[in-house]
Scaffold this motif. Structure first.
Motif, PDB file in Angstrom:
ATOM      1  N   SER A  18      46.946  18.491  -7.010  1.00 23.25           N
ATOM      2  CA  SER A  18      46.387  19.745  -7.554  1.00 23.25           C
ATOM      3  C   SER A  18      46.531  20.929  -6.761  1.00 23.25           C
ATOM      4  CB  SER A  18      44.813  19.337  -7.724  1.00 23.25           C
ATOM      5  OG  SER A  18      44.156  19.248  -6.198  1.00 23.25           O
ATOM      6  N   ARG A  33      46.775  20.561 -12.083  1.00 25.63           N
ATOM      7  CA  ARG A  33      46.755  19.209 -11.584  1.00 25.63           C
ATOM      8  C   ARG A  33      47.448  18.108 -12.380  1.00 25.63           C
ATOM      9  NH1 ARG A  33      41.587  18.368 -10.191  1.00 25.63           N
ATOM     10  NH2 ARG A  33      41.103  20.750 -10.403  1.00 25.63           N
ATOM     11  N   ILE A  34      48.110  17.193 -11.699  1.00 20.45           N
ATOM     12  CA  ILE A  34      48.714  16.121 -12.124  1.00 20.45           C
ATOM     13  C   ILE A  34      48.560  14.826 -11.619  1.00 20.45           C
ATOM     14  CG2 ILE A  34      51.201  15.139 -12.382  1.00 20.45           C
ATOM     15  CD1 ILE A  34      52.166  17.980 -11.920  1.00 20.45           C
ATOM     16  N   LEU A  51      54.285  20.529 -10.018  1.00 21.30           N
ATOM     17  CA  LEU A  51      53.095  21.180  -9.843  1.00 21.30           C
ATOM     18  C   LEU A  51      53.219  22.630  -9.151  1.00 21.30           C
ATOM     19  CD1 LEU A  51      49.889  20.764  -9.412  1.00 21.30           C
ATOM     20  CD2 LEU A  51      50.525  20.628  -7.017  1.00 21.30           C
TER      21      LEU A  51
END
Ligand SMILES: [Zn+2]
Length: 325
Positions: A18, A33-34, A51
């Motif tokens: 994130s 976020r991922i 990101l």
């Protein structure tokens, strides 16, 4: 003036990556976020790039640079991740990769050290000279602020207390050895112990609370069982908090540090856990030292501590600023 320039702070967490674009006061201007979904190695590096793209794009304010908090032993001078077990990164030049792609200054720091810096800068009422911040989540790591500065040690690994052996005959650890502090005192260790206890005593309060949530134990369920006085939860938390308390006593004995903050997922266990940690720390070192030491739960929003700390590292190194509240 606070929005004349922006910073990017990134937290490469255990379950998701994130990041935030923040202004010079640390206020969020954009976030992304991922989920990690178990990816590591080169795939995880790709996620960092994705990101960054999300955070950098459409940003029309000049950026000071990028601060990254990541697990592992980090050479902060070169921005190299020496070793990050969970991400399977070894001698990864993360700082250089991100710098070349985004053409911005990049600083990489260990996540516990970054979170400690955030707690020191944003969490304390009075600026103490020295502080130890212990992150008790799935792993355990401490960040040490000595004489007002982040102390990293001779090999950048200061505060890596999670992999110090506390039980030579203990269970295997993900680092390849046995009986490390984090195999006993981390939130993961407590949750796993709770899961085993439910298999043996499904009718306990702990077992019933877990059953209501589909059979899986989380740290929050353990916290509720603890608050309800469940004996299994009490036993698990007692064992874990004693080991943590003894490790803290070691820090107090060695550094004579008076301010100790606990952060991370395990703080969800609240006062019953904190009091056990405090009591064991007090029992395990000279009272002359421990009676002046305050062990408390950190005050910075746990979801933002690493991001804010990474931004603080960036500000300190790039602008020579010590950010204030
Ligand atoms: Zn270990």
């Amino acid at each position: 003036a606070d929005d004349s320039r922006h910073l990017i702070g990134v937290d490469l967490g255990e379950s998701e990556f994130s990041g935030e674009v923040v202004n010079l006061r640390g206020e969020v201007r954009r976030s992304a976020r991922i989920p990690l979904d178990g990816r590591d190695g080169d795939e995880a590096v790709e996620l960092v790039h994705r990101l960054m793209d999300e955070l950098v794009e459409a940003n029309d304010t000049p950026l000071v640079g990028i601060g990254i908090g990541t697990p592992g032993i980090i050479d902060t001078v070169s921005g190299t991740v020496r070793w990050a077990v969970s991400l399977n990164w070894q001698d990864l030049p993360l700082g250089r990769l991100i710098r070349e792609r985004n053409e911005l200054p990049v600083y990489v720091a260990n996540d516990s050290q970054a979170a400690a810096l955030a707690e020191y800068i944003f969490g304390t009422d009075r600026r103490a000279n020295n502080m130890a911040v212990i992150r008790v989540g799935r792993g355990i790591g401490a960040g040490l602020i000595l004489n007002g500065e982040l102390f990293q040690g001779d090999g950048f690994g200061a505060g890596e207390i999670g992999h110090v052996t506390v039980d030579p005959d203990g269970v295997p650890c993900r680092c390849g050895r046995r009986g490390c502090l984090e195999t006993v005192a981390s939130s993961r260790a407590m949750v796993e112990a709770a899961q085993r206890s439910i298999a043996e005593a499904p009718d306990s309060a702990l077992g019933r609370l877990a059953a209501e949530s589909g059979g899986t134990v989380t740290i929050d369920i353990l916290a509720r069982a603890l608050a309800a006085g469940d004996e299994h939860a009490l036993r698990i938390v007692d064992h874990a908090s004693r080991q943590l308390g003894r490790s803290i006593a070691g820090l107090i004995g060695m550094l004579d540090v008076h301010r100790i903050a606990l952060i991370g997922a395990a703080t969800a266990l609240g006062t019953p856990w904190l009091e056990q940690v405090q009591a064991e720390a007090a029992r395990s070192a000279l009272s002359l030292q421990t009676r002046r030491s305050v062990v408390e739960i950190g005050r910075v929003d746990p979801a933002r501590a690493v991001v804010l700390g990474a931004c603080a590292v960036l500000l300190t190194r790039e602008l020579g600023l010590i950010p204030t509240r």
